[in-house]
Structures are given as structure tokens and as C-alpha cells.
Design a protein around this motif. Structure first.
Motif, PDB file in Angstrom:
ATOM      1  N   THR A 237       0.831  -1.197   0.000  1.00 17.71           N
ATOM      2  CA  THR A 237       0.000   0.000   0.000  1.00 17.71           C
ATOM      3  C   THR A 237       0.869   1.252   0.000  1.00 17.71           C
ATOM      4  O   THR A 237       2.051   1.216   0.332  1.00 17.71           O
ATOM      5  N   THR A 238       0.237   2.371  -0.355  1.00 13.49           N
ATOM      6  CA  THR A 238       0.906   3.659  -0.316  1.00 13.49           C
ATOM      7  C   THR A 238       0.115   4.601   0.576  1.00 13.49           C
ATOM      8  O   THR A 238      -1.092   4.402   0.783  1.00 13.49           O
ATOM      9  N   THR A 239       0.771   5.602   1.109  1.00 11.42           N
ATOM     10  CA  THR A 239       0.101   6.572   1.980  1.00 11.42           C
ATOM     11  C   THR A 239      -0.387   7.782   1.192  1.00 11.42           C
ATOM     12  O   THR A 239      -1.031   8.666   1.768  1.00 11.42           O
ATOM     13  N   GLU A 240      -0.105   7.828  -0.109  1.00 14.29           N
ATOM     14  CA  GLU A 240      -0.475   8.967  -0.936  1.00 14.29           C
ATOM     15  C   GLU A 240      -1.698   8.642  -1.795  1.00 14.29           C
ATOM     16  O   GLU A 240      -1.817   7.539  -2.334  1.00 14.29           O
ATOM     17  N   TYR A 241      -2.610   9.603  -1.911  1.00 13.71           N
ATOM     18  CA  TYR A 241      -3.773   9.448  -2.788  1.00 13.71           C
ATOM     19  C   TYR A 241      -3.366   9.721  -4.238  1.00 13.71           C
ATOM     20  O   TYR A 241      -2.481  10.549  -4.513  1.00 13.71           O
ATOM     21  N   ASP A 242      -4.031   9.026  -5.149  1.00 17.71           N
ATOM     22  CA  ASP A 242      -3.859   9.269  -6.579  1.00 17.71           C
ATOM     23  C   ASP A 242      -5.237   9.559  -7.158  1.00 17.71           C
ATOM     24  O   ASP A 242      -5.872   8.690  -7.770  1.00 17.71           O
TER      25      ASP A 242
ATOM     26  N   THR B  87      -6.039   1.974  -6.862  1.00 15.68           N
ATOM     27  CA  THR B  87      -4.655   1.495  -6.958  1.00 15.68           C
ATOM     28  C   THR B  87      -3.833   2.524  -7.731  1.00 15.68           C
ATOM     29  O   THR B  87      -4.384   3.351  -8.470  1.00 15.68           O
ATOM     30  N   THR B  88      -2.527   2.455  -7.570  1.00 17.24           N
ATOM     31  CA  THR B  88      -1.633   3.354  -8.290  1.00 17.24           C
ATOM     32  C   THR B  88      -0.320   2.622  -8.562  1.00 17.24           C
ATOM     33  O   THR B  88      -0.058   1.573  -7.957  1.00 17.24           O
TER      34      THR B  88
ATOM     35  N   THR C 273      -4.118   2.278  -2.787  1.00 12.39           N
ATOM     36  CA  THR C 273      -4.120   3.635  -2.243  1.00 12.39           C
ATOM     37  C   THR C 273      -4.965   3.682  -0.966  1.00 12.39           C
ATOM     38  O   THR C 273      -5.761   2.778  -0.693  1.00 12.39           O
TER      39      THR C 273
END
Length: 332
Positions: free
Chosen positions: A175-180, A185-186, A195
Motif C-alpha cells: 500500500t501507499t500513503t499517498e492518494y492518486d 490502486t496506483t 491507495t
């Protein structure tokens, strides 16, 4: 109450149609709803719910109509209390306001699926075992007492945001902590990551399992008709997205809402226990015989208690917050 399969299918199609309309008309293009937009569509869904209740009364009798209205008001009230938790989750994940509509709509869809399962299970259990009413009643009384002792100051924010399912998803998937944008997903450095948008949907969907444990027994305390249970839940949930943006600032002022809901759940719990006694078949209670002196609380009294309690809780909350502001202003 005889509800044909065709009516069930048409009702389910109508609910799904409203969700699809909501997505394409409002949610597909990310934006933060204005107060006017939220107020208008909240009113539309409330009017639809009321017209449906009139139709229930006209086609199946006003006793069932009153059961629907009592169930709808109860579920709507519980959904307002649920908005406190949604607000905490949104804050925990720092969801941009423009994307919150999508999260809420997906949460409503998940909630409808989960509650439909609970409704079917509850209906089957009630039909087979009358003593289930003892369990429902005792659970609601316990929940009412527990709710009366809680507050919504956000002290449990971390626990709400990092639920079991969210932690499990994070362990299994990168997972990532940044929104896209509003993507689920990103791609970062050539790797596909989840995301926070997907995680917050998981958080809200899994939280509704706990909400259903309260709301489904509560409405079964007002009616034993699965069709009324389903439609009251559906209409209460359909306008939840608009209601979130409409009364977001008002939530903090409803300081006595938990106490009001505690009284309602406790009342319905007692109603269920009395009904269980009246239809008792447990051999170790009254020799397995019905307890005839146990009164049946009529639906009109239930509806009066529910509406009266909500009115008192709302007025008392607004008076309390107004008084607190005056005191705070006087100390400055």
C-alpha cells in the motif's frame, strides 16, 4: 404480510437503480457538495421514503405502514450516530473532501449487502426459534447501556481507523500513503500499490458489520416482516451520503444523541423481551408455557417513544451547546 417475489425483485431493482443514479449523477465527477445540493437531495430521499411508507400502508394495511415508519425513523437515527464514526474514519485517512462522496456511496452499497444478509439470517432464526427474541432483547438493552456511557470526542480515532480488516489488507497487499485522485490502486516505481482510498472503503464497510448488529435486532423489535426491515434499512442508508455533508457541522452539537439512542435501544430491547415472554417456549421459563401477563407494546406507542426521545435529545443538545458557547464567550 404477503409480498410476492415480483415485488421483492422490483424493490431490489429500484434500490440498485437509485445507487447507480447516485453514482453517475453526483459521485462520478469528484467534487465537494454544496449545502444547497446536499439539502435538496436529502429532502428528495426523505420524501421518497415517506411516500413508500404511505404505499406500504395503502397496500398492506396501516399497521404495517406504522411498523415501516417506526423502523425507518429508528434506522435513520442510528445512521446519524454512525456518521460520527464515518467522520473519524475520514479524518484518520485524511480523505480529501472531493473524494468523500465516492467513499460514502461505496460504504452504503457494502452496508446494503451486509444488512440484507443479516436480515435474511434474522428472519430465518425468528421463524425457527422464538427464543431468539430473548437474545435480541438482551443484546439491545446491553447495547443501550453501553451507548449511554460512550461519547464521540474522537479519543478512539486510531482504533476505528486501523480495524482488523484494514490491518490485514495492509499486511497482505503493498500500500501507499499517498492518494492518486480517487483511484483505488496506483503505480509507484513500476509497482502496483493500493491507495488509502481503497483502505478507507474497507474500513467503512467493515465498520458497518458492527452497526448491523445493533440496527437489525432493533428493527426486528418493531416488525417481524423482512420486507419492511429491508426497505426501512435501504431508505435510511440511501440518503446517508447527502446527510453526511448536510449535517457535518451539526454532528458535534448533538451531544445527547447517544443518550437518546440508548433510550430507544433500551426501550426496544424491553419490548423484545416482553414479546419473547408472551411467546415463550423455553422449558425452563414458566414450564415452557406462554407468559400471558407479559404485555405487548403496540406499534403506535413505540413510534411515539422513538419520535419523542429524538425530539428531546435534539432540543436538549442544541440548548446545551448554545449555553456552552455563551459561557465560553463570557470567559474570553
Amino acid at each position: 404480510m404477503d409480498v410476492s417475489s415480483l415485488v421483492w425483485l422490483l424493490t431490489a431493482a429500484g434500490v440498485v437503480g437509485l445507487l447507480v443514479f447516485d453514482f453517475f449523477a453526483h459521485v462520478r465527477t469528484p467534487h465537494e457538495p454544496t449545502f444547497r445540493e446536499s439539502a435538496w437531495w436529502s429532502s428528495v430521499y426523505i420524501v421518497l421514503a415517506l411516500l413508500f411508507g404511505v404505499a406500504v400502508g395503502a397496500f398492506w394495511g396501516w399497521d404495517h405502514g406504522a411498523e415501516y415508519f417506526a423502523g425507518y425513523v429508528t434506522e435513520k437515527s442510528l445512521s446519524v450516530d454512525n456518521l460520527f464514526v464515518f467522520l473519524i474514519i475520514m479524518t484518520r485517512f485524511a480523505v480529501p473532501r472531493a473524494f468523500q462522496q465516492k467513499v460514502l456511496l461505496v460504504g452504503v452499497a457494502i452496508a446494503l449487502v451486509l444488512r440484507t444478509v443479516f436480515i435474511l439470517v434474522g428472519a430465518a432464526a425468528i421463524e425457527r426459534w422464538s427464543w431468539v427474541f430473548y437474545l435480541f432483547g438482551a443484546f439491545l438493552v446491553y447495547t443501550g447501556v453501553k451507548l449511554a456511557r460512550e461519547d464521540h470526542d474522537g479519543s478512539d480515532e486510531k482504533e476505528v481507523g486501523d480495524g482488523f480488516l484494514v490491518r490485514a489488507v495492509r499486511r497482505v497487499f503493498p500500500t501507499t500513503t499517498e492518494y492518486d485522485g480517487d483511484r483505488l490502486t496506483t503505480v509507484v516505481d513500476g509497482k502496483r500499490l493500493l491507495t488509502p482510498m481503497l483502505l478507507v472503503m474497507v474500513a467503512i464497510g467493515s465498520t458497518d458489520i458492527l452497526f448491523a448488529l445493533d440496527s437489525i435486532p432493533a428493527i426486528y423489535g418493531l416488525t417481524e416482516e423482512p420486507y419492511i426491515v429491508f426497505t426501512a434499512n435501504a431508505f435510511a442508508l440511501l440518503g446517508l451520503r447527502q446527510l453526511y455533508f448536510l449535517i457535518g457541522g451539526l454532528l458535534e452539537r448533538l451531544v445527547y444523541l447517544s443518550q437518546g439512542l440508548a433510550v430507544i435501544l433500551g426501550f426496544i430491547g424491553v419490548k423484545l423481551l416482553l414479546h419473547a415472554m408472551h411467546t415463550n417456549e423455553l422449558p425452563f421459563i414458566n414450564g415452557g408455557e406462554h407468559i400471558e401477563w407479559a404485555p405487548e407494546i403496540p406499534i403506535w406507542l413505540s413510534l411515539t417513544v422513538i419520535l419523542g426521545t429524538l425530539a428531546v435529545a435534539t432540543v436538549a443538545s442544541l440548548l446545551k451547546t448554545r449555553s456552552d458557547r455563551r459561557v465560553a464567550a463570557g470567559q474570553e
